[in-house]
Design a protein around this motif. Sequence first.
Motif, PDB file in Angstrom:
ATOM      1  N   VAL A 298       0.590  -3.825 -11.732  1.00 55.87           N
ATOM      2  CA  VAL A 298       2.449  -4.750 -11.725  1.00 55.87           C
ATOM      3  C   VAL A 298       2.924  -4.211 -10.567  1.00 55.87           C
ATOM      4  O   VAL A 298       2.947  -2.805  -9.797  1.00 55.87           O
ATOM      5  CB  VAL A 298       2.737  -3.118 -13.132  1.00 55.87           C
ATOM      6  CG1 VAL A 298       4.448  -3.030 -13.030  1.00 55.87           C
ATOM      7  CG2 VAL A 298       2.232  -3.039 -14.883  1.00 55.87           C
ATOM      8  N   LEU A 299       3.419  -5.322 -10.479  1.00 58.99           N
ATOM      9  CA  LEU A 299       4.518  -5.121  -9.321  1.00 58.99           C
ATOM     10  C   LEU A 299       6.245  -5.006 -10.841  1.00 58.99           C
ATOM     11  O   LEU A 299       7.013  -5.142 -10.443  1.00 58.99           O
ATOM     12  CB  LEU A 299       4.814  -6.769  -9.147  1.00 58.99           C
ATOM     13  CG  LEU A 299       6.004  -6.636  -7.823  1.00 58.99           C
ATOM     14  CD1 LEU A 299       4.582  -6.101  -6.480  1.00 58.99           C
ATOM     15  CD2 LEU A 299       5.828  -8.087  -6.899  1.00 58.99           C
ATOM     16  N   GLY A 300       6.885  -3.157  -9.859  1.00 56.49           N
ATOM     17  CA  GLY A 300       7.471  -2.944 -10.703  1.00 56.49           C
ATOM     18  C   GLY A 300       8.560  -3.475 -10.307  1.00 56.49           C
ATOM     19  O   GLY A 300       9.455  -3.874  -8.534  1.00 56.49           O
ATOM     20  N   SER A 319       2.757 -10.919  -4.465  1.00 59.28           N
ATOM     21  CA  SER A 319       1.723 -10.090  -5.070  1.00 59.28           C
ATOM     22  C   SER A 319       1.396  -9.548  -6.674  1.00 59.28           C
ATOM     23  O   SER A 319       2.755  -9.608  -7.011  1.00 59.28           O
ATOM     24  CB  SER A 319       1.469  -8.595  -4.478  1.00 59.28           C
ATOM     25  OG  SER A 319       2.466  -7.651  -4.875  1.00 59.28           O
ATOM     26  N   VAL A 320       0.958  -9.453  -7.892  1.00 58.24           N
ATOM     27  CA  VAL A 320       1.195  -9.091  -8.716  1.00 58.24           C
ATOM     28  C   VAL A 320       1.174  -7.185  -8.607  1.00 58.24           C
ATOM     29  O   VAL A 320       1.196  -6.603  -9.999  1.00 58.24           O
ATOM     30  CB  VAL A 320       0.175  -9.066  -9.917  1.00 58.24           C
ATOM     31  CG1 VAL A 320      -0.087 -11.078  -9.539  1.00 58.24           C
ATOM     32  CG2 VAL A 320      -1.635  -9.243  -8.835  1.00 58.24           C
ATOM     33  N   GLY A 321       1.841  -6.596  -7.933  1.00 59.00           N
ATOM     34  CA  GLY A 321       1.628  -5.213  -7.190  1.00 59.00           C
ATOM     35  C   GLY A 321       0.135  -4.155  -7.084  1.00 59.00           C
ATOM     36  O   GLY A 321      -0.863  -5.031  -6.901  1.00 59.00           O
ATOM     37  N   ARG A 322       0.715  -3.113  -8.049  1.00 56.70           N
ATOM     38  CA  ARG A 322      -0.223  -2.015  -7.676  1.00 56.70           C
ATOM     39  C   ARG A 322      -0.816  -1.831  -8.637  1.00 56.70           C
ATOM     40  O   ARG A 322      -0.333  -2.076 -10.301  1.00 56.70           O
ATOM     41  CB  ARG A 322       0.321  -0.630  -7.606  1.00 56.70           C
ATOM     42  CG  ARG A 322       1.059  -0.511  -5.620  1.00 56.70           C
ATOM     43  CD  ARG A 322       1.715   0.821  -5.848  1.00 56.70           C
ATOM     44  NE  ARG A 322       2.152   0.756  -4.650  1.00 56.70           N
ATOM     45  CZ  ARG A 322       1.783   1.224  -3.238  1.00 56.70           C
ATOM     46  NH1 ARG A 322       0.661   1.279  -3.421  1.00 56.70           N
ATOM     47  NH2 ARG A 322       2.448   0.414  -2.460  1.00 56.70           N
ATOM     48  N   VAL A 323      -2.718  -1.352  -8.917  1.00 58.54           N
ATOM     49  CA  VAL A 323      -3.332  -1.188 -10.498  1.00 58.54           C
ATOM     50  C   VAL A 323      -2.768  -0.436 -10.855  1.00 58.54           C
ATOM     51  O   VAL A 323      -2.502   1.002 -10.912  1.00 58.54           O
ATOM     52  CB  VAL A 323      -4.520  -1.009  -9.221  1.00 58.54           C
ATOM     53  CG1 VAL A 323      -5.603  -0.989 -10.885  1.00 58.54           C
ATOM     54  CG2 VAL A 323      -5.270  -2.384  -9.340  1.00 58.54           C
ATOM     55  N   GLY A 383      -1.894  -1.693  -0.333  1.00 60.89           N
ATOM     56  CA  GLY A 383      -1.642  -1.481  -1.832  1.00 60.89           C
ATOM     57  C   GLY A 383      -1.522  -2.386  -3.005  1.00 60.89           C
ATOM     58  O   GLY A 383      -1.720  -1.780  -4.227  1.00 60.89           O
ATOM     59  N   TYR A 384      -1.353  -2.941  -2.301  1.00 64.53           N
ATOM     60  CA  TYR A 384      -1.073  -4.256  -3.503  1.00 64.53           C
ATOM     61  C   TYR A 384      -1.771  -4.854  -3.106  1.00 64.53           C
ATOM     62  O   TYR A 384      -2.785  -5.594  -2.491  1.00 64.53           O
ATOM     63  CB  TYR A 384       0.953  -5.427  -3.179  1.00 64.53           C
ATOM     64  CG  TYR A 384       1.883  -4.029  -2.998  1.00 64.53           C
ATOM     65  CD1 TYR A 384       2.851  -4.356  -4.062  1.00 64.53           C
ATOM     66  CD2 TYR A 384       2.105  -2.845  -2.085  1.00 64.53           C
ATOM     67  CE1 TYR A 384       4.359  -3.610  -4.192  1.00 64.53           C
ATOM     68  CE2 TYR A 384       3.217  -2.329  -2.104  1.00 64.53           C
ATOM     69  CZ  TYR A 384       3.856  -1.853  -3.572  1.00 64.53           C
ATOM     70  OH  TYR A 384       5.125  -1.560  -3.105  1.00 64.53           O
ATOM     71  N   LEU A 385      -2.055  -5.722  -4.455  1.00 68.45           N
ATOM     72  CA  LEU A 385      -2.701  -7.017  -4.831  1.00 68.45           C
ATOM     73  C   LEU A 385      -2.577  -7.978  -5.273  1.00 68.45           C
ATOM     74  O   LEU A 385      -1.611  -8.277  -6.083  1.00 68.45           O
ATOM     75  CB  LEU A 385      -3.483  -6.500  -6.315  1.00 68.45           C
ATOM     76  CG  LEU A 385      -5.037  -7.659  -7.513  1.00 68.45           C
ATOM     77  CD1 LEU A 385      -6.076  -7.619  -6.086  1.00 68.45           C
ATOM     78  CD2 LEU A 385      -4.948  -7.123  -8.233  1.00 68.45           C
ATOM     79  N   TYR A 386      -3.014  -8.706  -4.142  1.00 67.38           N
ATOM     80  CA  TYR A 386      -2.368 -10.346  -4.218  1.00 67.38           C
ATOM     81  C   TYR A 386      -3.779 -11.272  -5.080  1.00 67.38           C
ATOM     82  O   TYR A 386      -4.975 -11.216  -4.501  1.00 67.38           O
ATOM     83  CB  TYR A 386      -2.461 -11.199  -2.540  1.00 67.38           C
ATOM     84  CG  TYR A 386      -1.229 -10.639  -2.426  1.00 67.38           C
ATOM     85  CD1 TYR A 386      -0.037 -10.444  -2.189  1.00 67.38           C
ATOM     86  CD2 TYR A 386      -1.453  -8.846  -2.076  1.00 67.38           C
ATOM     87  CE1 TYR A 386       0.615 -10.397  -1.562  1.00 67.38           C
ATOM     88  CE2 TYR A 386      -0.570  -8.041  -0.829  1.00 67.38           C
ATOM     89  CZ  TYR A 386       0.688  -8.642  -1.162  1.00 67.38           C
ATOM     90  OH  TYR A 386       1.748  -8.315   0.492  1.00 67.38           O
TER      91      TYR A 386
END
Length: 497
Positions: A298-300, A319-323, A383-386
Amino acid sequence: MGIEMVLDMASSVNPDRLAVGRRGAGMTYRQLGDVAAGGAAVVAERGAAHLVFVGVNGPVLPALTFAAARAGIPLAPLNYRLATDQLRDLVTQLDRPIVVTDPAYRDKLDGVAETVLTSEEFLDLARAAEPAEQAPVQDDATAIVLFTSGTTSAPKGVLLRHQHLLSYLFNTVEFGSADEEHATLVSTPPYHVAGMGAVLSNVYAGRRMVHLPDFTPQNWLDLVREEGVTSAMVVPTMLARVVEHLDGAPADTPALGSLAYGGARMPQPVLERALSAFPTTGFVNAYGLTETSSTIAVLGPDDHREALSDPALRGRLASVGRVVPGMEAEIRDEDDTTVLAPGETGLLWVRGAQVSGEYMGKGSALDAGGWFPTRDRARIEDGYLYIGGRADDTIIRGGENIAPAEIEDVLVRHDDVRELAVVGVPDDEWGERICAVIVPVGTEHADAESIRTWCRERLRGSRTPDEVVFVDELPKTATGKLVRRDLVAQITEPAAG
């Protein structure tokens, strides 16, 4: 313990709160519980082993979800957009089905199962039936069967067990967190994991669900305003159409506190325009897969605000945020033998209690350590997922692997580009050549060569499209996913002919 407990908990705490429907004409949690108990009796007396639903998202879906759970059998929502033969084939893959369908699809399903009911017929029978006792349900029993969209191959039935779905809920949703005035607008289809996740997460939170079966930008905005909708989820194509419809005007949706998006890649220009149109709304990018019981990263809202206000962080909008809690993620090389360092691009693997990774009749895709191969190219940075697109989408040109996303992210900023996709098409010399397929902003647009020149100035030469094709629209699923095989066929078949 199964997902039926979600409704039991909600109806025991807030029995008279509206669960589904518009203000003044909806169904309370107590009424939803009664319909689910009666629906379980309808299913049980017919000896069904699967409850199949073919129709749009609406009040019948939560009733079916919990009726199936109470009866101890799986619910299988199917894609109502499929051709008749495809739809009937999926039904016949399921053991002893009872089929519930919207009237519009009734003719497609005649005789496919012993019992075929319209949605209203099922609800009428459920309301009239003596409530069924809860059937014994094991944690590892299958709760929902979802067939993948089949954008690259034939649909596969993903088995989501009660333990997977409950793990997702317990780790990501706070029970009873919604206030009585909170309402969510549901417009994702039932056969998509987000559609089923919406049922479970909103009931668990105690939030009223309002449905929009037929999306148009104006209908969506009207319903948000009229019903005081406080949260909603859209796919990127829906948000793009809303932003285009507003044409620079503010959305004027003061109650809308949260707007989630997911299901496909979000073009950054669209997101930036949406953030301006909805200045008081918190945006959430939710990334997940059918096989992972919905959201895994989630990317909040805070991430969105910080990225929009700080040019140094602007890239995080991609990005799609953090796990999410309870999940692990790692990036492996193409051979699945080495875990890559932060910042390196490879294949995303995930692990956690909410992960199924199991297919009907095909077994599990998990490795010995319980890790699931998403087949998405990705990297983890700070820490961010792309996410860089599907591994299957990789273009191999002259022996070099090229991710379409890195070209798309640049080309989408061209003034004449409304939508686009970059695909590989067969080439005798290079193996594949890069083709940019563009939906232009207007009827008058830049010529192909000027777009190639524009790309060459911003990308390495090997990433410049070999050709540019203009089309009226891109082939997509109902949830906004590009169907690349159809697009490749569309642009190569005329040449072959």
